[in-house]
Design a protein around this motif. Sequence first.
Motif, PDB file in Angstrom:
ATOM      1  N   ALA A 150       1.941   6.383  -6.899  1.00 18.91           N
ATOM      2  CA  ALA A 150       0.792   7.348  -7.655  1.00 18.91           C
ATOM      3  C   ALA A 150       1.099   8.880  -7.467  1.00 18.91           C
ATOM      4  N   GLN A 151       1.657   9.151  -6.117  1.00 19.37           N
ATOM      5  CA  GLN A 151       2.040  10.718  -5.805  1.00 19.37           C
ATOM      6  C   GLN A 151       3.166  11.162  -7.090  1.00 19.37           C
ATOM      7  N   ARG A 206       2.770   1.590  -3.309  1.00 20.48           N
ATOM      8  CA  ARG A 206       1.636   1.914  -4.596  1.00 20.48           C
ATOM      9  C   ARG A 206       1.403   3.535  -4.362  1.00 20.48           C
ATOM     10  N   TYR A 207       0.931   3.981  -3.163  1.00 11.36           N
ATOM     11  CA  TYR A 207       0.570   5.164  -2.788  1.00 11.36           C
ATOM     12  C   TYR A 207       1.794   6.421  -3.326  1.00 11.36           C
ATOM     13  N   SER A 208       3.162   5.917  -2.762  1.00 12.31           N
ATOM     14  CA  SER A 208       4.066   6.900  -3.131  1.00 12.31           C
ATOM     15  C   SER A 208       4.273   6.943  -4.727  1.00 12.31           C
ATOM     16  N   GLY A 229       0.838  -1.155  -0.041  1.00  8.64           N
ATOM     17  CA  GLY A 229      -0.019  -0.042  -0.077  1.00  8.64           C
ATOM     18  C   GLY A 229       0.780   1.139  -0.105  1.00  8.64           C
ATOM     19  N   LYS A 230       1.874   1.311   0.886  1.00  3.05           N
ATOM     20  CA  LYS A 230       2.507   2.486   1.133  1.00  3.05           C
ATOM     21  C   LYS A 230       3.365   2.674  -0.369  1.00  3.05           C
TER      22      LYS A 230
END
Length: 96
Positions: free
Chosen positions: A76-77, A72-74, A69-70
């Motif tokens: 996307a950012q 994929r979030y970074s 999750g971390k």
Amino acid sequence: MVNNNQEDGWFVRVSNAFHSVPCMRTSLLYGIGGGVGTGIAYFLFTSRIKRACDFGILSMCVVTLGTFGKCRYSRAQKKLATRQLQRVDAGPLDEV
């Protein structure tokens, strides 16, 4: 050489599916390492094999999902920031 999916075994198809997902490989490696470490540490403190395996599997799942999750979030950012920079760079050049 023709890559025929009909001839590949199930393991090859599943491993190729994991390789195509970004961040999956590193998340699984962190999860496996965290699960083994937690299981061994719990076993050394309590000497309960079954409970140590349970904690190892649980921590593997938590670490894998957390790092995935971390990551994929970074990702996307970073992708969003890249798009915004490209939009700014592609602005009008009439002022030059």
